[in-house]
Design a protein around this motif. Structure first.
Motif, PDB file in Angstrom:
ATOM      1  N   ARG A 107       0.828  -1.211   0.000  1.00 26.45           N
ATOM      2  CA  ARG A 107       0.000   0.000   0.000  1.00 26.45           C
ATOM      3  C   ARG A 107       0.859   1.256   0.000  1.00 26.45           C
ATOM      4  O   ARG A 107       0.515   2.261  -0.635  1.00 26.45           O
ATOM      5  N   THR A 108       1.986   1.189   0.693  1.00 25.51           N
ATOM      6  CA  THR A 108       2.897   2.335   0.721  1.00 25.51           C
ATOM      7  C   THR A 108       3.477   2.586  -0.661  1.00 25.51           C
ATOM      8  O   THR A 108       3.639   3.748  -1.082  1.00 25.51           O
ATOM      9  N   TYR A 109       3.806   1.520  -1.370  1.00 24.19           N
ATOM     10  CA  TYR A 109       4.321   1.636  -2.741  1.00 24.19           C
ATOM     11  C   TYR A 109       3.313   2.386  -3.611  1.00 24.19           C
ATOM     12  O   TYR A 109       3.677   3.293  -4.374  1.00 24.19           O
ATOM     13  N   GLN A 110       2.050   2.024  -3.499  1.00 23.09           N
ATOM     14  CA  GLN A 110       1.013   2.701  -4.270  1.00 23.09           C
ATOM     15  C   GLN A 110       0.853   4.152  -3.823  1.00 23.09           C
ATOM     16  O   GLN A 110       0.628   5.044  -4.654  1.00 23.09           O
ATOM     17  N   LEU A 111       0.977   4.396  -2.526  1.00 24.13           N
ATOM     18  CA  LEU A 111       0.888   5.765  -2.003  1.00 24.13           C
ATOM     19  C   LEU A 111       1.969   6.648  -2.623  1.00 24.13           C
ATOM     20  O   LEU A 111       1.695   7.773  -3.052  1.00 24.13           O
ATOM     21  N   ILE A 112       3.183   6.141  -2.678  1.00 23.68           N
ATOM     22  CA  ILE A 112       4.297   6.913  -3.238  1.00 23.68           C
ATOM     23  C   ILE A 112       4.022   7.263  -4.690  1.00 23.68           C
ATOM     24  O   ILE A 112       4.251   8.394  -5.132  1.00 23.68           O
ATOM     25  N   GLU A 113       3.525   6.302  -5.454  1.00 19.37           N
ATOM     26  CA  GLU A 113       3.248   6.520  -6.868  1.00 19.37           C
ATOM     27  C   GLU A 113       2.139   7.548  -7.091  1.00 19.37           C
ATOM     28  O   GLU A 113       2.098   8.198  -8.134  1.00 19.37           O
ATOM     29  N   SER A 114       1.265   7.718  -6.117  1.00 24.91           N
ATOM     30  CA  SER A 114       0.101   8.595  -6.300  1.00 24.91           C
ATOM     31  C   SER A 114       0.203   9.914  -5.539  1.00 24.91           C
ATOM     32  O   SER A 114      -0.722  10.719  -5.587  1.00 24.91           O
ATOM     33  N   THR A 115       1.310  10.140  -4.844  1.00 27.71           N
ATOM     34  CA  THR A 115       1.492  11.374  -4.076  1.00 27.71           C
ATOM     35  C   THR A 115       2.605  12.194  -4.713  1.00 27.71           C
ATOM     36  O   THR A 115       3.773  11.793  -4.664  1.00 27.71           O
ATOM     37  N   PRO A 116       2.293  13.345  -5.323  1.00 34.76           N
ATOM     38  CA  PRO A 116       3.309  14.118  -6.049  1.00 34.76           C
ATOM     39  C   PRO A 116       4.577  14.405  -5.251  1.00 34.76           C
ATOM     40  O   PRO A 116       5.687  14.266  -5.762  1.00 34.76           O
ATOM     41  N   SER A 117       4.423  14.811  -3.992  1.00 33.02           N
ATOM     42  CA  SER A 117       5.610  15.147  -3.197  1.00 33.02           C
ATOM     43  C   SER A 117       6.487  13.924  -2.961  1.00 33.02           C
ATOM     44  O   SER A 117       7.726  14.004  -3.003  1.00 33.02           O
ATOM     45  N   LEU A 118       5.876  12.763  -2.732  1.00 35.87           N
ATOM     46  CA  LEU A 118       6.640  11.537  -2.527  1.00 35.87           C
ATOM     47  C   LEU A 118       7.202  11.007  -3.837  1.00 35.87           C
ATOM     48  O   LEU A 118       8.314  10.462  -3.873  1.00 35.87           O
ATOM     49  N   LEU A 119       6.441  11.172  -4.914  1.00 40.20           N
ATOM     50  CA  LEU A 119       6.914  10.696  -6.214  1.00 40.20           C
ATOM     51  C   LEU A 119       8.166  11.448  -6.635  1.00 40.20           C
ATOM     52  O   LEU A 119       9.103  10.868  -7.194  1.00 40.20           O
ATOM     53  N   ALA A 120       8.210  12.740  -6.356  1.00 42.39           N
ATOM     54  CA  ALA A 120       9.400  13.529  -6.693  1.00 42.39           C
ATOM     55  C   ALA A 120      10.619  13.021  -5.928  1.00 42.39           C
ATOM     56  O   ALA A 120      11.715  12.894  -6.485  1.00 42.39           O
ATOM     57  N   VAL A 121      10.425  12.716  -4.657  1.00 44.26           N
ATOM     58  CA  VAL A 121      11.525  12.161  -3.857  1.00 44.26           C
ATOM     59  C   VAL A 121      11.921  10.787  -4.391  1.00 44.26           C
ATOM     60  O   VAL A 121      13.109  10.452  -4.487  1.00 44.26           O
ATOM     61  N   HIS A 122      10.921  10.000  -4.743  1.00 46.56           N
ATOM     62  CA  HIS A 122      11.163   8.651  -5.267  1.00 46.56           C
ATOM     63  C   HIS A 122      12.000   8.696  -6.549  1.00 46.56           C
ATOM     64  O   HIS A 122      12.932   7.897  -6.716  1.00 46.56           O
ATOM     65  N   LEU A 123      11.701   9.636  -7.441  1.00 45.23           N
ATOM     66  CA  LEU A 123      12.452   9.747  -8.691  1.00 45.23           C
ATOM     67  C   LEU A 123      13.899  10.164  -8.418  1.00 45.23           C
ATOM     68  O   LEU A 123      14.834   9.650  -9.045  1.00 45.23           O
ATOM     69  N   ARG A 124      14.084  11.082  -7.485  1.00 51.73           N
ATOM     70  CA  ARG A 124      15.454  11.486  -7.130  1.00 51.73           C
ATOM     71  C   ARG A 124      16.224  10.318  -6.535  1.00 51.73           C
ATOM     72  O   ARG A 124      17.380  10.066  -6.885  1.00 51.73           O
ATOM     73  N   ARG A 125      15.574   9.598  -5.650  1.00 53.12           N
ATOM     74  CA  ARG A 125      16.209   8.428  -5.036  1.00 53.12           C
ATOM     75  C   ARG A 125      16.532   7.366  -6.084  1.00 53.12           C
ATOM     76  O   ARG A 125      17.556   6.690  -6.000  1.00 53.12           O
ATOM     77  N   SER A 126      15.639   7.221  -7.072  1.00 49.55           N
ATOM     78  CA  SER A 126      15.864   6.232  -8.123  1.00 49.55           C
ATOM     79  C   SER A 126      17.116   6.554  -8.925  1.00 49.55           C
ATOM     80  O   SER A 126      17.880   5.654  -9.300  1.00 49.55           O
ATOM     81  N   ILE A 127      17.326   7.835  -9.202  1.00 49.17           N
ATOM     82  CA  ILE A 127      18.528   8.250  -9.935  1.00 49.17           C
ATOM     83  C   ILE A 127      19.784   7.903  -9.137  1.00 49.17           C
ATOM     84  O   ILE A 127      20.770   7.385  -9.681  1.00 49.17           O
ATOM     85  N   GLU A 128      19.739   8.165  -7.844  1.00 49.15           N
ATOM     86  CA  GLU A 128      20.881   7.860  -6.988  1.00 49.15           C
ATOM     87  C   GLU A 128      21.125   6.351  -6.916  1.00 49.15           C
ATOM     88  O   GLU A 128      22.273   5.889  -6.950  1.00 49.15           O
ATOM     89  N   LEU A 129      20.030   5.577  -6.833  1.00 45.00           N
ATOM     90  CA  LEU A 129      20.164   4.121  -6.778  1.00 45.00           C
ATOM     91  C   LEU A 129      20.716   3.578  -8.093  1.00 45.00           C
ATOM     92  O   LEU A 129      21.565   2.680  -8.105  1.00 45.00           O
ATOM     93  N   GLU A 130      20.250   4.122  -9.221  1.00 43.98           N
ATOM     94  CA  GLU A 130      20.747   3.678 -10.521  1.00 43.98           C
ATOM     95  C   GLU A 130      22.255   3.899 -10.631  1.00 43.98           C
ATOM     96  O   GLU A 130      22.984   3.062 -11.170  1.00 43.98           O
ATOM     97  N   GLU A 131      22.724   5.021 -10.132  1.00 43.01           N
ATOM     98  CA  GLU A 131      24.163   5.300 -10.175  1.00 43.01           C
ATOM     99  C   GLU A 131      24.931   4.292  -9.326  1.00 43.01           C
ATOM    100  O   GLU A 131      25.993   3.795  -9.741  1.00 43.01           O
ATOM    101  N   GLU A 132      24.403   3.984  -8.160  1.00 44.97           N
ATOM    102  CA  GLU A 132      25.064   3.001  -7.307  1.00 44.97           C
ATOM    103  C   GLU A 132      25.106   1.627  -7.975  1.00 44.97           C
ATOM    104  O   GLU A 132      26.137   0.946  -7.967  1.00 44.97           O
ATOM    105  N   ILE A 133      23.986   1.238  -8.588  1.00 42.85           N
ATOM    106  CA  ILE A 133      23.932  -0.060  -9.253  1.00 42.85           C
ATOM    107  C   ILE A 133      24.872  -0.092 -10.452  1.00 42.85           C
ATOM    108  O   ILE A 133      25.552  -1.095 -10.709  1.00 42.85           O
ATOM    109  N   ALA A 134      24.926   0.998 -11.209  1.00 40.44           N
ATOM    110  CA  ALA A 134      25.816   1.067 -12.367  1.00 40.44           C
ATOM    111  C   ALA A 134      27.266   0.881 -11.943  1.00 40.44           C
ATOM    112  O   ALA A 134      28.058   0.220 -12.629  1.00 40.44           O
ATOM    113  N   ARG A 135      27.623   1.442 -10.808  1.00 41.33           N
ATOM    114  CA  ARG A 135      28.994   1.299 -10.315  1.00 41.33           C
ATOM    115  C   ARG A 135      29.272  -0.135  -9.867  1.00 41.33           C
ATOM    116  O   ARG A 135      30.389  -0.639 -10.032  1.00 41.33           O
ATOM    117  N   VAL A 136      28.272  -0.794  -9.311  1.00 39.19           N
ATOM    118  CA  VAL A 136      28.437  -2.210  -8.954  1.00 39.19           C
ATOM    119  C   VAL A 136      28.640  -3.051 -10.211  1.00 39.19           C
ATOM    120  O   VAL A 136      29.513  -3.923 -10.258  1.00 39.19           O
TER     121      VAL A 136
END
Length: 213
Positions: A116-145
């Motif tokens: 339910r929290t996953y769905q909340l993040i996807e449907s809440t603009p303020s959380l979605l913006a944070v989620h997208l920023r976090r995703s970029i940071e995670l992608e960089e970490e994974i790329a380095r791995v």
């Protein structure tokens, strides 16, 4: 002394878990923006000072479980067999993460609340913006791995970032479609993820147009 320290750490972990659970229950029932820190601490019968001892703000509480899941994903990726290709390692890691998700998440909250929290993040603009920023940071970490696994320089060889970008795009698509569907179970998102990952290589590696005869 060791027993007292262990008891203290256990108490701190229990307090943090209670705060996360109360916060997510409130976020998913009445909305993230409408929930106050006062309501969260009241539900746990602790002070605001206690809340801010564990979290800088509500956003950190909202992403607490996701932080744990992502950290375990990266750790599991590092442990994949070296003979696997980057895509095989990513695919096996994410599907394995879904398999183990119930056990790891239930250490903190019910799996149903996590979904339910996953769905909340996807449907809440303020959380979605944070989620997208976090995703970029995670992608960089994974790329380095991935670059480390393959013995290449991530800053001079574009392949790790390209591979991770394609993989992450599929993951976001699967998550969005799952969130819009009726079946919100772990089995459903795992199956959807696997189906879309199965289409990734043929989609980017083969022609789509039929040749005329």
């Amino acid at each position: 002394m060791a027993a007292r320290l262990n008891l203290r750490e256990l108490k701190k972990q229990r307090t943090r878990t209670a705060l996360v659970r109360s916060a997510l229950e409130l976020f998913t029932t009445q909305g993230f923006d409408r929930t106050t820190v006062d309501e969260i601490v009241e539900a746990c019968e602790v002070s605001q000072r206690t809340f801010f001892r564990y979290f800088s703000n509500k956003e950190e509480a909202a992403f607490a479980v996701q932080d744990m899941v992502e950290s375990r994903f990266v750790a599991a990726l590092r442990e994949r067999p070296s003979q696997e290709s980057p895509f095989e390692a990513l695919r096996h890691t994410v599907l394995g993460t879904w398999d183990a998700l119930s056990r790891s998440v239930e250490e903190v909250i019910p799996v149903e609340l996590h979904m339910r929290t996953y769905q909340l993040i996807e449907s809440t603009p303020s959380l979605l913006a944070v989620h997208l920023r976090r995703s970029i940071e995670l992608e960089e970490e994974i790329a380095r791995v991935i670059a480390e696994r393959e013995g290449v320089d991530v800053d001079s060889d574009p392949r790790p970032r390209v591979a991770v970008a394609a993989f992450s795009g599929v993951m976001r698509l699967a998550g969005r479609l799952w969130g819009a569907g009726e079946d919100t179970s772990i089995d459903a998102i795992r199956a959807l993820t696997e189906t879309y990952l199965d289409h990734l290589t043929p989609t980017i590696g083969e022609r789509w147009r039929h040749t005329r005869t």
